[in-house]
Write an enzyme that holds these catalytic residues in place. Structure first.
Site, short mmCIF file in Angstrom:
data_model
loop_
_atom_site.label_atom_id
_atom_site.label_comp_id
_atom_site.label_asym_id
_atom_site.label_seq_id
_atom_site.Cartn_x
_atom_site.Cartn_y
_atom_site.Cartn_z
N GLU A 1 1.05 -0.87 0.19
CA GLU A 1 -0.12 0.24 0.31
C GLU A 1 1.28 0.77 0.61
OE1 GLU A 1 -2.96 -0.60 -0.27
OE2 GLU A 1 -3.02 -1.99 0.61
N CYS B 1 -2.66 9.16 3.22
CA CYS B 1 -2.92 8.71 1.42
C CYS B 1 -4.02 9.46 0.76
CB CYS B 1 -1.84 7.25 1.74
SG CYS B 1 -3.56 6.04 2.54
N GLU C 1 3.75 13.34 -4.32
CA GLU C 1 3.19 14.00 -3.01
C GLU C 1 3.59 14.28 -2.82
OE1 GLU C 1 3.40 10.10 -0.79
OE2 GLU C 1 1.24 10.24 -0.39
P1 NAD Z 1 8.45 4.62 4.38
O1 NAD Z 1 8.26 4.21 3.10
O2 NAD Z 1 9.91 6.37 4.43
O3 NAD Z 1 8.66 3.77 5.96
C1 NAD Z 1 7.11 2.94 5.95
C2 NAD Z 1 8.47 2.08 6.53
O4 NAD Z 1 9.55 1.42 6.07
C3 NAD Z 1 8.89 2.38 7.90
O5 NAD Z 1 8.43 1.55 8.89
C4 NAD Z 1 10.67 2.28 7.59
O6 NAD Z 1 11.23 2.45 8.79
C5 NAD Z 1 10.01 1.17 6.68
N1 NAD Z 1 11.54 0.88 5.70
C6 NAD Z 1 12.21 2.46 5.37
N2 NAD Z 1 12.47 1.87 4.04
C7 NAD Z 1 13.06 0.85 4.08
C8 NAD Z 1 13.63 -0.55 3.48
N3 NAD Z 1 14.70 -0.32 2.78
N4 NAD Z 1 13.08 -1.62 4.18
C9 NAD Z 1 12.29 -2.28 4.95
N5 NAD Z 1 11.86 -1.05 5.28
C10 NAD Z 1 12.13 -0.02 5.29
O7 NAD Z 1 7.46 6.03 4.53
P2 NAD Z 1 6.41 6.47 5.98
O8 NAD Z 1 7.39 8.01 5.62
O9 NAD Z 1 6.34 6.30 7.21
O10 NAD Z 1 4.75 7.13 5.24
C11 NAD Z 1 4.51 7.52 4.27
C12 NAD Z 1 3.96 7.24 3.41
O11 NAD Z 1 3.58 6.19 3.35
C13 NAD Z 1 3.37 8.64 2.15
O12 NAD Z 1 3.72 7.79 0.69
C14 NAD Z 1 1.72 7.55 1.76
O13 NAD Z 1 1.02 7.65 1.34
C15 NAD Z 1 1.86 6.02 2.21
N6 NAD Z 1 0.86 5.67 2.99
C16 NAD Z 1 0.08 4.53 2.00
C17 NAD Z 1 -0.41 4.37 2.57
C18 NAD Z 1 -1.89 3.25 1.68
O14 NAD Z 1 -2.98 2.32 2.46
N7 NAD Z 1 -1.42 3.41 0.10
C19 NAD Z 1 -1.04 4.20 3.93
C20 NAD Z 1 -0.85 5.28 4.64
C21 NAD Z 1 0.42 5.51 4.48
#
Ligand code: NAD
Length: 516
Positions: free
Chosen positions: A271, A305, A409
């Site tokens: 997601e 999101c 975004e």
């Molecule tokens: P992010 O991708 O930076 O981090 C999300 C998670 O992934 C964190 O726990 C982080 O530590 C982990 N992570 C980061 N790099 C990684 C890697 N290389 N390997 C494994 N894990 C890793 O996202 P964010 O900044 O926390 O959240 C915001 C984003 O989430 C926005 O783009 C938003 O649109 C999206 N989002 C999507 C939905 C949906 O349902 N589509 C819902 C909520 C948020």
């Protein structure tokens, strides 16, 4: 767990500090809280106050390995014999415990994220409890598919647990999204390692207390804190013992996870990011459309999101829609997230706020749009909030479709406004972005609404509303917004493996010629 208090904001801080906050958010592995073997931790910054009140353990490959061992042990133990009814009861018990502690969780979540307490108290936390109740009900009523073959053979497809599953969640809706994955993973009998976002470790840490209280067997749910790349997140994705990763977060992180998961060929559910729109046709009920579009843009400081971060409005009604919109924005009250009156809190961090501000500065300096309101850090929020990650709700009009402000975004309180003449143009503007998660359309014309909904490349379309969810239905996006769907049976499918068992017809002598 200590119950929350419906007092004023200074009492709330005192309550959090003295009774709720751990000194350090530790990992939860095999039913016990523990630190990293390296002893590494970092100070978590509370974005509203730019202060640090607690630390967070930083896990890596050793903690993930420990968690996988605990999860494998649990999977081989009595948990493997828990019936669907046992698991359903457990899920309901967890849901009940969250409800009993709703104020405490809501205060902790507001403190950790900077979002208003009114939202966590009435939105995020009740929904987290509902996630457990919903999947508790669904788990108890799952049925399997059975066929009788032409030759009288019996075929049954059953679902089995995947084994050890990894959940990686973002900071914008911490407990809400963690539980949205945890509940179906438990419902299907898996064991779990959750890696919460490093920016919001608190609610997952507090939840572990309730998991023990609810009677979740040790090792069934483990939580490992840490960062993403080269840290706990990457170690979880790469670990060969982990069979699946359910990830919510940024699109680029999804790509990295896909690469890292390739060697161990994990099942993946993504997601990812969004760039939603609120589309208002000429005949729309503006008393409904404008306040809803305003909420869609600015709820959770625009860090959702599903946010309607683009307003696409018929040119004939654009002037009055903008007037009404600006009046709505004026009513937004920026302030301390723990204050009941606050309707817009702090963004997740100062550096994230600076990224959001850079988009607005781009509009300002390149002439990419006209800033109608906001566009700056609010003045005079008082001494306590002076260094917090606040940003005014911002509306920018006249932005071209190919602008960064439309194509990327922003994930903050910034709403762009564009106009259209025809339905075809509205459809093209809505779909003309790399993301395809969600949008809203406002019109009194049912046929037009259906035509619009069928034509746009979005995973979810709301007609005359926003963020209306029924948990049975498919949640997810097209294009760069994700792979797969969550919700109802989609989540149950993801967190299980089908096995088809066939019994030959009694007395039949199967010949090689009928094998297929
Ligand atoms: P992010 O991708 O930076 O981090 C999300 C998670 O992934 C964190 O726990 C982080 O530590 C982990 N992570 C980061 N790099 C990684 C890697 N290389 N390997 C494994 N894990 C890793 O996202 P964010 O900044 O926390 O959240 C915001 C984003 O989430 C926005 O783009 C938003 O649109 C999206 N989002 C999507 C939905 C949906 O349902 N589509 C819902 C909520 C948020």
């Amino acid at each position: 767990m200590k119950h929350g208090c419906e007092h004023n904001k200074s009492d709330r801080k005192q309550f959090l500090k003295s009774q709720v906050l751990p000194e350090r958010c530790q990992h939860f592995i095999g039913g016990r809280y523990l630190d990293s073997s390296s002893g590494e931790s970092f100070k978590k910054t509370l974005s509203a106050y730019n202060e640090s009140w607690f630390e967070v353990a930083v896990g890596g490959a050793p903690e993930i390995d420990l968690a996988v061992k605990a999860a494998e042990k649990a999977a081989a133990g009595p948990w493997s014999r828990a019936t669907a009814t046992d698991r359903a009861k457990l899920l309901h018990r967890i849901g009940d415990l969250i409800e009993a502690n709703v104020e405490t969780f809501a205060l902790a979540e507001s403190l950790d994220t900077g979002k208003p307490y009114s939202e966590t108290r009435n939105g995020d936390i009740p929904r987290s409890a509902q996630n457990f109740h919903f999947f508790g009900d669904l788990a108890a009523h799952q049925s399997f598919e059975t066929w009788i073959g032409d030759d009288g053979s019996h075929h049954t497809s059953i679902r089995e647990p995947l084994g050890v599953t990894g959940l990686i969640t973002p900071w914008n809706l911490p407990l809400y999204l963690a539980t949205w994955k945890l509940a179906p993973a438990i419902a299907q009998g898996n064991t779990i390692i959750l890696k919460p976002a490093e920016l919001t470790p608190l609610s997952a840490t507090l939840l572990c207390e309730l998991l023990n209280e609810a009677g979740v067997p040790e090792g069934v749910v483990n939580v490992v804190h840490g960062f993403g790349a080269k840290s706990a997140g990457e170690a979880l994705v790469r670990h060969p013992g982990v069979k699946a990763i359910s990830f919510t977060g940024e699109t680029t992180t999804g790509s990295a996870i896909m690469r890292d998961a390739a060697d161990s060929l994990k099942k993946l559910s993504f997601e990812l990011g969004g760039k939603g729109a609120s589309v208002i046709f000429e005949d729309a009920d503006l008393d409904l459309a404008v306040p809803t579009a305003c909420r869609a843009a600015f709820r959770n400081q625009g860090q959702i999101c599903l946010a309607g971060s683009r307003l696409i409005v018929h040119e004939k009604i654009a002037p009055q829609v903008i007037d009404r919109l600006l009046a709505c924005v004026k009513k937004i009250k920026i302030g301390d997230p723990l204050d009941d009156a606050t309707t817009m809190g702090a963004l997740i961090a100062n550096d994230h706020r600076d990224k959001v501000a850079a988009f607005v500065d781009h509009a300002r300096t390149s002439g990419a749009g006209e800033i109608l309101c906001g566009g700056k850090i609010p003045a005079s929020l008082g001494e306590q909030l002076a260094n917090g990650a606040f940003y005014e709700p911002t509306v920018i009009a006249g932005v071209a479709q190919n602008s960064r402000l439309i194509q990327e975004e922003i994930f903050g309180p910034v709403l762009t406004v564009q106009t259209f003449k025809t339905a075809e143009e509205a459809i093209a503007l809505t779909s003309g972005v790399p993301y395809g998660l969600s949008c809203s359309v406002y019109t009194r014309d049912g046929a037009l609404a259906q035509k619009f909904a069928r034509s746009v490349r979005m995973g979810m379309v709301w007609i005359n509303g926003w963020f209306i969810r029924d948990l049975h239905t498919a949640f997810g996006g097209m294009k760069r917004s994700g792979i797969g769907r969550e919700g109802g049976r989609h989540s149950l499918d993801f967190f299980s493996e089908y096995k088809t068992i066939t019994t030959a017809a009694t007395g039949s002598s199967q010949s090689a010629s009928v094998e297929s």
